[in-house]
Design an enzyme around this catalytic site. Structure first.
Site, PDB file in Angstrom:
ATOM      1  N   VAL A 116      40.693  44.180  41.003  1.00 31.87           N
ATOM      2  CA  VAL A 116      39.840  43.212  41.686  1.00 31.87           C
ATOM      3  C   VAL A 116      39.791  41.945  40.825  1.00 31.87           C
ATOM      4  CG1 VAL A 116      38.458  44.976  42.802  1.00 31.87           C
ATOM      5  CG2 VAL A 116      37.753  44.168  40.564  1.00 31.87           C
ATOM      6  N   CYS A 136      33.082  43.410  36.119  1.00 33.71           N
ATOM      7  CA  CYS A 136      34.400  42.800  35.909  1.00 33.71           C
ATOM      8  C   CYS A 136      34.287  41.288  35.727  1.00 33.71           C
ATOM      9  CB  CYS A 136      35.311  43.110  37.095  1.00 33.71           C
ATOM     10  SG  CYS A 136      36.924  42.289  36.985  1.00 33.71           S
ATOM     11  N   GLU A 174      43.969  38.264  42.668  1.00 31.19           N
ATOM     12  CA  GLU A 174      44.030  37.578  41.370  1.00 31.19           C
ATOM     13  C   GLU A 174      42.964  36.486  41.347  1.00 31.19           C
ATOM     14  OE1 GLU A 174      45.786  38.696  38.980  1.00 31.19           O
ATOM     15  OE2 GLU A 174      47.427  39.819  39.910  1.00 31.19           O
ATOM     16  N   SER A 175      42.150  36.497  40.294  1.00 30.25           N
ATOM     17  CA  SER A 175      40.975  35.621  40.270  1.00 30.25           C
ATOM     18  C   SER A 175      41.309  34.138  40.393  1.00 30.25           C
ATOM     19  CB  SER A 175      40.158  35.867  38.996  1.00 30.25           C
ATOM     20  OG  SER A 175      40.891  35.535  37.830  1.00 30.25           O
ATOM     21  N   LYS A 202      39.978  55.030  41.771  1.00 32.16           N
ATOM     22  CA  LYS A 202      40.414  54.012  42.709  1.00 32.16           C
ATOM     23  C   LYS A 202      40.826  54.632  44.043  1.00 32.16           C
ATOM     24  CE  LYS A 202      42.069  50.910  39.069  1.00 32.16           C
ATOM     25  NZ  LYS A 202      43.204  50.144  38.512  1.00 32.16           N
TER      26      LYS A 202
END
Length: 234
Positions: free
Chosen positions: A61, A21, A73-74, A48
């Site tokens: 993720v 990811c 949230e990145s 999931k």
């Protein structure tokens, strides 16, 4: 449904991730750069587990968890880490430079739209048009790169936020046809080589053949989360 949740250790920071990811890689880059002690739990996003939605209603993720605190949230995860661990800062102190970097981060959504529309269409005309749009959307990043990194002489948050997708474009150009020519992007090509020398990228970057294998599984609509990666990259 899915795997059981591994027990949490009090006080230990945990990152819920997925090996391939790019959004999770953003946060892994920050964690490694800042030398923040943490553990990583990789999630199979094809199956999931129920507990994933309890931590993030979107079931995505990255997710950070420590004791009773959960952040996801990145971009939000990375800003949280920047505030919680101010050592080795990644954000500039100058408000104008910070604002310009935020503009470039926001514009990157255009790059991602062009990238994904190019990668996942089988229509030759749409693929060609997508490539043209992608290269056009990247021109601003060539223009704005004035130092060794987007953060200046030292790697910064913007570098880490752009990197996961640039890594993929760069390493699988023979498959996607999305090539970073030195003639068109001389500064970005030099930046890519410098990024590969940073400890965080060395710890998280994957070989092109791994990216290619996962991309093929995505295009076949059967994502393979079990592709082997180097142990140091887990």
């Amino acid at each position: 449904m899915g795997s059981a949740l591994p027990p949490l250790t009090p006080g230990r920071l945990r990152l819920y991730s997925m090996k391939f990811c790019p959004f999770a890689q953003r946060t892994r880059l920050v964690l490694v750069h800042k030398n923040i002690p943490h553990e990583v739990i990789n999630v199979n996003l094809k199956h999931k587990p129920k507990w994933l939605f309890e931590k993030n209603p979107k079931g995505l993720v990255p997710i950070l968890e420590q004791d009773n605190r959960i952040v996801f949230e990145s971009l939000i995860c990375d800003e949280y880490l920047e505030d919680m661990y101010p050592e080795k800062p990644l954000r500039p102190s100058d408000p104008y430079i910070k604002a310009r970097q935020n503009i470039l981060e926001g514009y990157f959504e255009q790059v991602l739209r062009s990238l994904y529309s190019t990668m996942f269409t089988r229509n030759p005309e749409k693929k060609l048009r997508g490539r043209e749009n992608l290269l056009k959307s990247l021109e601003i990043y060539e223009t704005e790169l004035e130092g060794k990194f987007y953060g200046g002489d030292e790697v910064g948050m913007l570098d880490f936020h752009l990197w996961p997708w640039i890594e993929r474009i760069y390493t699988i150009s023979h498959i996607t046809g999305l090539e970073f020519s030195v003639e068109k992007f001389p500064k970005m090509n030099a930046w890519i080589q410098r990024m590969y020398q940073t400890p965080a990228v060395k710890a998280t970057a994957l070989p092109g053949e791994v990216h290619a294998a996962f991309l093929k599984s995505l295009m076949d609509r059967s994502p393979n989360y079990e592709i082997e990666v180097p142990a140091s990259r887990l």
